[in-house]
Motif scaffolding. Structure first.
Motif, PDB file in Angstrom:
ATOM      1  N   THR A  12       0.825  -1.209   0.000  1.00 40.84           N
ATOM      2  CA  THR A  12       0.000   0.000   0.000  1.00 40.84           C
ATOM      3  C   THR A  12       0.862   1.262   0.000  1.00 40.84           C
ATOM      4  O   THR A  12       2.050   1.226   0.362  1.00 40.84           O
ATOM      5  N   ASP A  13       0.244   2.375  -0.368  1.00 42.23           N
ATOM      6  CA  ASP A  13       0.936   3.666  -0.311  1.00 42.23           C
ATOM      7  C   ASP A  13       1.412   3.956   1.105  1.00 42.23           C
ATOM      8  O   ASP A  13       2.540   4.430   1.306  1.00 42.23           O
ATOM      9  N   ASP A  14       0.578   3.672   2.103  1.00 44.87           N
ATOM     10  CA  ASP A  14       0.953   3.925   3.490  1.00 44.87           C
ATOM     11  C   ASP A  14       2.198   3.128   3.883  1.00 44.87           C
ATOM     12  O   ASP A  14       3.061   3.631   4.600  1.00 44.87           O
ATOM     13  N   GLN A  15       2.306   1.889   3.403  1.00 43.06           N
ATOM     14  CA  GLN A  15       3.489   1.075   3.693  1.00 43.06           C
ATOM     15  C   GLN A  15       4.733   1.676   3.038  1.00 43.06           C
ATOM     16  O   GLN A  15       5.812   1.683   3.631  1.00 43.06           O
ATOM     17  N   HIS A  21      10.334   6.727   4.992  1.00 41.03           N
ATOM     18  CA  HIS A  21       9.872   7.924   5.703  1.00 41.03           C
ATOM     19  C   HIS A  21      10.758   9.141   5.481  1.00 41.03           C
ATOM     20  O   HIS A  21      10.319  10.275   5.650  1.00 41.03           O
TER      21      HIS A  21
END
Length: 156
Positions: A12-15, A21
């Motif tokens: 996913t994009d969040d991952q 980061h």
């Protein structure tokens, strides 16, 4: 290959944002970083004319099409140029030996160059146009693309 593509799409994009980061990620390079997490080197390619686009951009500079898709490269190429990096980039990981940083001209297209690291090859054996192949190296919690001599010319 379909299983690999599916594995990439399951990230996913969040991952991706969490894993990278400290990297600037946007919609033009998201698929590239998603591919890195799955150990696939994805470069944007124009679906209209076939032109490879790196650094990643949303529009093809050759035909001005917006139909650009992240596509896996073969991992073959040649050493275009290199330098020895002796300055630490990460304060948590001191440089124990100089890093061999290189522009690799990928086999897919003349002038398509990817900046990476050369591994498994002593500095004195590096040479312009040396055939290289993709490999993966671990640095901290991440795995990054790197290149090694393709013809076994790095050792000996």
């Amino acid at each position: 290959m379909e299983a690999e593509a599916s594995a990439t799409m399951d990230i996913t994009d969040d991952q991706v944002f969490a894993h990278f980061h400290d990297v600037r990620i946007d919609r033009d390079n998201m698929a590239h970083y998603r591919g890195l997490m799955a150990q696939r080197l994805l470069i944007n390619r124009c679906s209209a004319c076939g032109y490879w686009i790196y650094p990643h951009r949303p529009m093809c500079p050759a035909c001005l099409s917006w139909d650009v898709t992240a596509t896996e490269v073969s991992g073959r190429g040649k050493l275009y140029m290199y330098t020895m990096l002796q300055q630490p980039r990460d304060p948590d990981e001191p440089v124990l030996a100089p890093l061999q940083i290189a522009a690799i001209e990928l086999a897919e297209q003349p002038g398509l160059r990817y900046l990476s690291q050369v591994v498994d090859c002593p500095a004195e054996r590096l040479r312009h146009d040396m055939p290289v192949e993709l490999t993966w190296v671990r640095s901290g919690e991440r795995t990054w693309p790197a290149f090694r001599p393709a013809d076994g010319g790095g050792h000996g």
